[in-house]
Design a protein around this motif. Structure first.
Motif, mmCIF file in Angstrom:
data_model
loop_
_atom_site.group_PDB
_atom_site.id
_atom_site.type_symbol
_atom_site.label_atom_id
_atom_site.label_comp_id
_atom_site.label_asym_id
_atom_site.label_seq_id
_atom_site.Cartn_x
_atom_site.Cartn_y
_atom_site.Cartn_z
ATOM 1 N N THR A 194 -8.431 6.780 -11.574
ATOM 2 C CA THR A 194 -8.044 7.937 -10.770
ATOM 3 C C THR A 194 -7.348 7.463 -9.503
ATOM 4 O O THR A 194 -7.715 6.449 -8.936
ATOM 5 N N GLU A 195 -6.319 8.209 -9.074
ATOM 6 C CA GLU A 195 -5.645 7.883 -7.812
ATOM 7 C C GLU A 195 -6.288 8.697 -6.692
ATOM 8 O O GLU A 195 -6.500 9.898 -6.837
ATOM 9 N N TYR A 196 -6.592 8.025 -5.588
ATOM 10 C CA TYR A 196 -7.242 8.664 -4.449
ATOM 11 C C TYR A 196 -6.336 8.631 -3.226
ATOM 12 O O TYR A 196 -5.638 7.648 -2.987
ATOM 13 N N THR A 197 -6.360 9.711 -2.454
ATOM 14 C CA THR A 197 -5.658 9.773 -1.174
ATOM 15 C C THR A 197 -6.719 9.651 -0.088
ATOM 16 O O THR A 197 -7.673 10.421 -0.053
ATOM 17 N N ILE A 198 -6.545 8.661 0.787
ATOM 18 C CA ILE A 198 -7.550 8.319 1.785
ATOM 19 C C ILE A 198 -7.141 8.876 3.148
ATOM 20 O O ILE A 198 -6.002 8.701 3.591
ATOM 21 N N VAL A 199 -8.091 9.548 3.815
ATOM 22 C CA VAL A 199 -7.850 10.253 5.077
ATOM 23 C C VAL A 199 -8.850 9.788 6.134
ATOM 24 O O VAL A 199 -10.016 9.550 5.820
ATOM 25 N N CYS A 200 -8.399 9.699 7.391
ATOM 26 C CA CYS A 200 -9.314 9.461 8.515
ATOM 27 C C CYS A 200 -8.795 10.261 9.714
ATOM 28 O O CYS A 200 -8.041 11.215 9.547
ATOM 29 N N ARG A 201 -9.182 9.872 10.924
ATOM 30 C CA ARG A 201 -8.761 10.621 12.104
ATOM 31 C C ARG A 201 -7.296 10.375 12.446
ATOM 32 O O ARG A 201 -6.538 11.299 12.678
ATOM 33 N N SER A 202 -6.882 9.097 12.470
ATOM 34 C CA SER A 202 -5.512 8.794 12.901
ATOM 35 C C SER A 202 -4.723 7.915 11.941
ATOM 36 O O SER A 202 -3.532 7.709 12.144
ATOM 37 N N SER A 258 -8.026 1.840 2.300
ATOM 38 C CA SER A 258 -7.047 1.707 1.214
ATOM 39 C C SER A 258 -6.906 0.245 0.799
ATOM 40 O O SER A 258 -6.909 -0.077 -0.395
ATOM 41 N N GLN A 259 -6.785 -0.637 1.775
ATOM 42 C CA GLN A 259 -6.665 -2.068 1.467
ATOM 43 C C GLN A 259 -7.917 -2.578 0.753
ATOM 44 O O GLN A 259 -7.815 -3.329 -0.224
ATOM 45 N N PHE A 260 -9.080 -2.158 1.227
ATOM 46 C CA PHE A 260 -10.339 -2.570 0.612
ATOM 47 C C PHE A 260 -10.417 -2.093 -0.840
ATOM 48 O O PHE A 260 -10.723 -2.872 -1.751
ATOM 49 N N LEU A 261 -10.137 -0.806 -1.060
ATOM 50 C CA LEU A 261 -10.221 -0.261 -2.420
ATOM 51 C C LEU A 261 -9.179 -0.887 -3.340
ATOM 52 O O LEU A 261 -9.480 -1.189 -4.499
ATOM 53 N N VAL A 269 -4.809 3.826 -4.712
ATOM 54 C CA VAL A 269 -4.989 4.631 -3.514
ATOM 55 C C VAL A 269 -3.671 4.881 -2.784
ATOM 56 O O VAL A 269 -2.712 4.132 -2.919
ATOM 57 N N ILE A 270 -3.672 5.964 -2.018
ATOM 58 C CA ILE A 270 -2.568 6.320 -1.124
ATOM 59 C C ILE A 270 -3.181 6.566 0.243
ATOM 60 O O ILE A 270 -4.152 7.313 0.368
ATOM 61 N N ASN A 271 -2.626 5.949 1.263
ATOM 62 C CA ASN A 271 -3.093 6.162 2.631
ATOM 63 C C ASN A 271 -2.337 7.339 3.241
ATOM 64 O O ASN A 271 -1.109 7.363 3.227
ATOM 65 N N MET A 272 -3.078 8.331 3.771
ATOM 66 C CA MET A 272 -2.428 9.441 4.472
ATOM 67 C C MET A 272 -2.180 9.007 5.911
ATOM 68 O O MET A 272 -3.120 8.869 6.693
ATOM 69 N N THR A 273 -0.920 8.770 6.246
ATOM 70 C CA THR A 273 -0.574 8.306 7.589
ATOM 71 C C THR A 273 -0.763 9.425 8.610
ATOM 72 O O THR A 273 -0.576 10.596 8.308
ATOM 73 N N MET A 308 0.842 -1.183 0.000
ATOM 74 C CA MET A 308 0.000 0.000 0.000
ATOM 75 C C MET A 308 0.887 1.247 0.000
ATOM 76 O O MET A 308 1.809 1.354 0.785
ATOM 77 N N LYS A 309 0.566 2.172 -0.882
ATOM 78 C CA LYS A 309 1.296 3.440 -0.904
ATOM 79 C C LYS A 309 0.867 4.284 0.286
ATOM 80 O O LYS A 309 -0.296 4.248 0.692
ATOM 81 N N GLU A 310 1.810 5.050 0.820
ATOM 82 C CA GLU A 310 1.495 5.940 1.938
ATOM 83 C C GLU A 310 2.126 7.309 1.712
ATOM 84 O O GLU A 310 3.121 7.442 1.013
#
Length: 98
Positions: A57-65, A73-76, A83-87, A1-3
């Motif tokens: 399309t590439e998406y950057t995924i954001v949550c609280r923490s 991200s893993q699901f998508l 996808v890219i996970n925003m750490t 997974m990209k981060e």
């Protein structure tokens, strides 16, 4: 997974780069502020709303923490999305919010 770190996302946005941000927090959490331009699709609804997303399309995924965005991200990715996970999530975000 990209981060990508919250700071890297902030820098990209400040440089005028287009990022397709998806905030997977619940609606009540987003009311306290989200990254400008982010689309809110709560993790609990992601499976039902992923038809709104484009696999080219590439998406950057954001949550609280960073935990839920990692799950999202893993699901998508398992469904063929880029996808890219925003750490660190919004807890690490120091930029503007709307």
């Amino acid at each position: 997974m990209k981060e990508m770190t919250a700071k890297e996302v902030e820098t990209f946005l400040e440089e005028g780069k287009k990022l397709n941000l998806i905030d997977v927090r619940e609606v009540a959490e987003v009311k306290s502020g989200k990254i400008p331009g982010a689309v809110n699709i709560p993790l609990s609804l992601l499976e039902f709303r992923m038809n709104e997303l484009n696999k080219s399309t590439e998406y950057t995924i954001v949550c609280r923490s960073g935990g839920r965005s990692s799950q999202a991200s893993q699901f998508l990715e398992s469904h063929g999305f880029h996808v890219i996970n925003m750490t660190g999530g919004m807890l690490a975000w120091e930029g503007k919010v709307e």
